[in-house]
Design a protein around this motif. Structure first.
Motif, mmCIF file in Angstrom:
data_model
loop_
_atom_site.group_PDB
_atom_site.id
_atom_site.type_symbol
_atom_site.label_atom_id
_atom_site.label_comp_id
_atom_site.label_asym_id
_atom_site.label_seq_id
_atom_site.Cartn_x
_atom_site.Cartn_y
_atom_site.Cartn_z
ATOM 1 N N ASP A 20 8.625 -40.939 87.832
ATOM 2 C CA ASP A 20 8.175 -40.262 89.041
ATOM 3 C C ASP A 20 6.800 -40.734 89.488
ATOM 4 N N SER A 21 6.234 -41.723 88.788
ATOM 5 C CA SER A 21 4.964 -42.364 89.142
ATOM 6 C C SER A 21 3.736 -41.481 88.934
ATOM 7 N N SER A 22 3.926 -40.225 88.547
ATOM 8 C CA SER A 22 2.769 -39.351 88.358
ATOM 9 C C SER A 22 2.641 -38.870 86.918
ATOM 10 N N THR A 23 3.605 -39.203 86.072
ATOM 11 C CA THR A 23 3.592 -38.775 84.681
ATOM 12 C C THR A 23 3.335 -39.968 83.770
ATOM 13 N N TRP A 24 2.331 -39.820 82.917
ATOM 14 C CA TRP A 24 2.010 -40.862 81.944
ATOM 15 C C TRP A 24 2.129 -40.260 80.548
ATOM 16 N N SER A 25 2.854 -40.898 79.655
ATOM 17 C CA SER A 25 3.057 -40.380 78.310
ATOM 18 C C SER A 25 2.507 -41.360 77.281
ATOM 19 N N ASP A 26 2.047 -40.808 76.137
ATOM 20 C CA ASP A 26 1.529 -41.686 75.094
ATOM 21 C C ASP A 26 2.680 -42.482 74.480
ATOM 22 N N HIS A 27 2.506 -43.779 74.468
ATOM 23 C CA HIS A 27 3.574 -44.721 74.134
ATOM 24 C C HIS A 27 3.348 -45.379 72.775
ATOM 25 N N GLU A 28 2.100 -45.762 72.508
ATOM 26 C CA GLU A 28 1.749 -46.414 71.253
ATOM 27 C C GLU A 28 0.296 -46.105 70.897
ATOM 28 N N LYS A 29 0.003 -46.205 69.626
ATOM 29 C CA LYS A 29 -1.368 -46.244 69.150
ATOM 30 C C LYS A 29 -1.632 -47.626 68.573
ATOM 31 N N LEU A 30 -2.759 -48.228 68.938
ATOM 32 C CA LEU A 30 -3.117 -49.549 68.453
ATOM 33 C C LEU A 30 -4.327 -49.440 67.529
ATOM 34 N N ALA A 31 -4.267 -50.142 66.418
ATOM 35 C CA ALA A 31 -5.378 -50.142 65.474
ATOM 36 C C ALA A 31 -5.355 -51.446 64.682
ATOM 37 N N PRO A 32 -6.506 -51.881 64.200
ATOM 38 C CA PRO A 32 -6.540 -53.120 63.407
ATOM 39 C C PRO A 32 -5.743 -52.968 62.119
ATOM 40 N N ASP A 33 -5.085 -54.033 61.716
ATOM 41 C CA ASP A 33 -4.337 -53.999 60.473
ATOM 42 C C ASP A 33 -5.274 -53.823 59.280
ATOM 43 N N SER A 34 -6.444 -54.451 59.343
ATOM 44 C CA SER A 34 -7.451 -54.317 58.281
ATOM 45 C C SER A 34 -8.747 -53.815 58.914
ATOM 46 N N PRO A 35 -8.903 -52.514 59.049
ATOM 47 C CA PRO A 35 -10.092 -51.975 59.711
ATOM 48 C C PRO A 35 -11.360 -52.253 58.924
ATOM 49 N N GLY A 36 -12.472 -52.333 59.648
ATOM 50 C CA GLY A 36 -13.756 -52.598 59.014
ATOM 51 C C GLY A 36 -14.766 -51.519 59.343
ATOM 52 N N PHE A 37 -15.742 -51.345 58.488
ATOM 53 C CA PHE A 37 -16.780 -50.351 58.700
ATOM 54 C C PHE A 37 -17.546 -50.647 59.994
ATOM 55 N N GLY A 38 -17.622 -49.661 60.869
ATOM 56 C CA GLY A 38 -18.452 -49.773 62.068
ATOM 57 C C GLY A 38 -18.093 -50.900 63.007
ATOM 58 N N MET A 39 -16.830 -51.326 63.030
ATOM 59 C CA MET A 39 -16.444 -52.503 63.809
ATOM 60 C C MET A 39 -16.398 -52.231 65.315
ATOM 61 N N LYS A 40 -16.249 -50.973 65.719
ATOM 62 C CA LYS A 40 -16.207 -50.559 67.126
ATOM 63 C C LYS A 40 -15.044 -51.199 67.887
ATOM 64 N N PHE A 41 -13.888 -51.192 67.260
ATOM 65 C CA PHE A 41 -12.656 -51.631 67.907
ATOM 66 C C PHE A 41 -12.392 -50.733 69.121
ATOM 67 N N GLY A 42 -12.204 -51.353 70.281
ATOM 68 C CA GLY A 42 -11.996 -50.600 71.510
ATOM 69 C C GLY A 42 -13.195 -50.584 72.429
ATOM 70 N N SER A 43 -14.235 -51.324 72.071
ATOM 71 C CA SER A 43 -15.422 -51.376 72.934
ATOM 72 C C SER A 43 -15.118 -52.025 74.275
ATOM 73 N N SER A 44 -14.126 -52.891 74.311
ATOM 74 C CA SER A 44 -13.707 -53.534 75.564
ATOM 75 C C SER A 44 -12.203 -53.731 75.533
ATOM 76 N N ILE A 45 -11.603 -53.758 76.716
ATOM 77 C CA ILE A 45 -10.148 -53.906 76.847
ATOM 78 C C ILE A 45 -9.831 -54.729 78.090
ATOM 79 N N SER A 46 -8.848 -55.609 77.977
ATOM 80 C CA SER A 46 -8.261 -56.248 79.150
ATOM 81 C C SER A 46 -6.759 -56.323 78.932
ATOM 82 N N ILE A 47 -5.996 -55.900 79.932
ATOM 83 C CA ILE A 47 -4.538 -55.982 79.866
ATOM 84 C C ILE A 47 -4.062 -56.822 81.048
#
Length: 380
Positions: free
Chosen positions: A36-63
């Motif tokens: 209906d073009s007005s409803t947005w649902s959560d589809h996926e969660k993205l996270a690093p496979d090997s997270p690091g301390f204080g890495m700030k994943f998500g500071s920038s995004i381009s799709i």
């Protein structure tokens, strides 16, 4: 965001790494538009496979073009040598059969968790480079900012090209007149012919935007890393922070200047002069200013409103965040929709605010746009 998906990050997310609590690890969520073009649902969660301390994943995004690039500018890692806060870009590829980005890691949670397909880094990493502070993809080209805020260097930006399989580094962009702590690479944008880099602390925090031409000096040479033009604003003064964020579409570039506490922020249009081949206004002696200031339209300006905290644009509309606006309470924030008038200037068409805004929300700290759809972040 694009026609079907919007990606929202939270780079302050905590995690447990090796049994130890870790802060500022980060994650991101993909929302999918409904029928209906007005409803947005959560589809996926993205996270690093090997997270690091204080890495700030998500500071920038381009799709763009079946890829999501997510920056983790404080990522420390070992790749032959150990690099401290060198930064990385995590790449998630779209699978049109599964309608998902990335590699499935845990389907038993809601939304399902996905990890990256690959990680992108400079060919010669350095400590405290902050690679991934900003990122932009256009077609087969990607630009990544590395502002080096914790060093005596002035920052870099990296241009990559996709060969059909991998992203390959083409060029390192620098400012010929850069100085320590300029934070060159704090903001970046790219199209098929030009790359743009913002350096908001340059020259006493006045700021500047540097432009690089793709085929200057040879095919895909990007001027050998040296700027084609440097843009400053005609009313420049200390602490304007011009170049805090930038966005381009076609022959128009808009760069923001949130400015100091005793001024309202502004957004500046820098257009390509097709006849002369340069951007902005030629003011002589090799210097260039903006084409014009985005007109205020329905906006009522106020000092310290943070107008220009963020910017995104398309062919007809743009959106600017004003994260310190007091329209719904002290520092509640606002966002302003811009319209391309088609007459050589852009103007503010309307302001938008969430119904539940409260003081201190800083609505407008980040924005996204595709066609007539927009997303606005309120991180507090």
């Amino acid at each position: 965001m694009d026609i079907s998906f919007s990606v929202v990050s939270e780079y302050r997310t905590s995690a447990t790494i090796g049994g130890q609590p870790a802060t500022y690890v980060g994650s991101a969520y993909i929302f999918k538009r409904g029928g209906d073009s007005s409803t947005w649902s959560d589809h996926e969660k993205l996270a690093p496979d090997s997270p690091g301390f204080g890495m700030k994943f998500g500071s920038s995004i381009s799709i763009r073009n079946n890829y999501i690039a997510i920056g983790a500018p404080s990522h420390s890692y070992t790749d032959g040598s150990t690099y401290t806060e060198a930064g990385s870009i995590f790449l998630f590829n779209y699978d049109d059969l599964l309608d998902t980005y990335g590699v499935e890691k845990d389907a038993g949670v809601t939304p399902p968790l996905y990890k990256e397909d690959s990680i992108l880094r400079p060919t010669s990493p350095t400590n405290y480079n902050n690679f991934g502070a900003d990122v932009d993809i256009s077609g087969i080209y990607m630009i990544v900012g590395a502002p080096q805020p914790d060093t005596t260097d002035n920052g870099n930006a990296y241009v990559f090209k996709h060969d059909g399989t991998n992203w390959n580094q083409l060029q390192i962009l620098t400012a010929s007149d850069g100085a320590a702590n300029d934070q060159f690479g704090h903001s970046v944008a790219i199209n098929n012919s030009f790359a743009f880099v913002g350096t908001r602390r340059h020259n006493g925090y006045r700021g500047a935007v540097y432009i690089y031409k793709r085929n200057e000096g040879g095919s895909d040479n990007w001027g050998g890393g040296t700027q084609f033009q440097k843009i400053t604003i005609s009313d420049s003064s200390p602490y304007d922070y011009f170049g805090t964020d930038i966005a381009c579409y076609g022959n128009d570039l808009i760069a923001t200047a949130p400015k100091s506490t005793d001024k309202p922020g502004e957004a500046y249009l820098i257009s390509l002069n097709l006849a002369q081949g340069y951007w902005g206004t030629d003011v002589g002696s090799g210097a260039y200013n903006e084409t014009n200031i985005v007109r205020e339209g329905v906006r009522t300006k106020s000092n310290n409103d943070g107008f220009g905290s963020s910017i995104q644009m398309g062919p007809s509309y743009g959106i600017v965040g004003a994260s310190l606006s007091d329209l719904s309470g002290n520092d509640s924030g606002a966002a302003f929709v811009l319209q391309n008038t088609g007459e050589g200037y852009w103007e503010v068409l309307k302001n938008i605010r969430a119904d539940d805004l409260q003081a201190g929300d800083e609505f407008g700290i980040s924005v996204g746009m595709f066609d007539r759809y927009a997303t606005v972040g309120a991180w507090k």
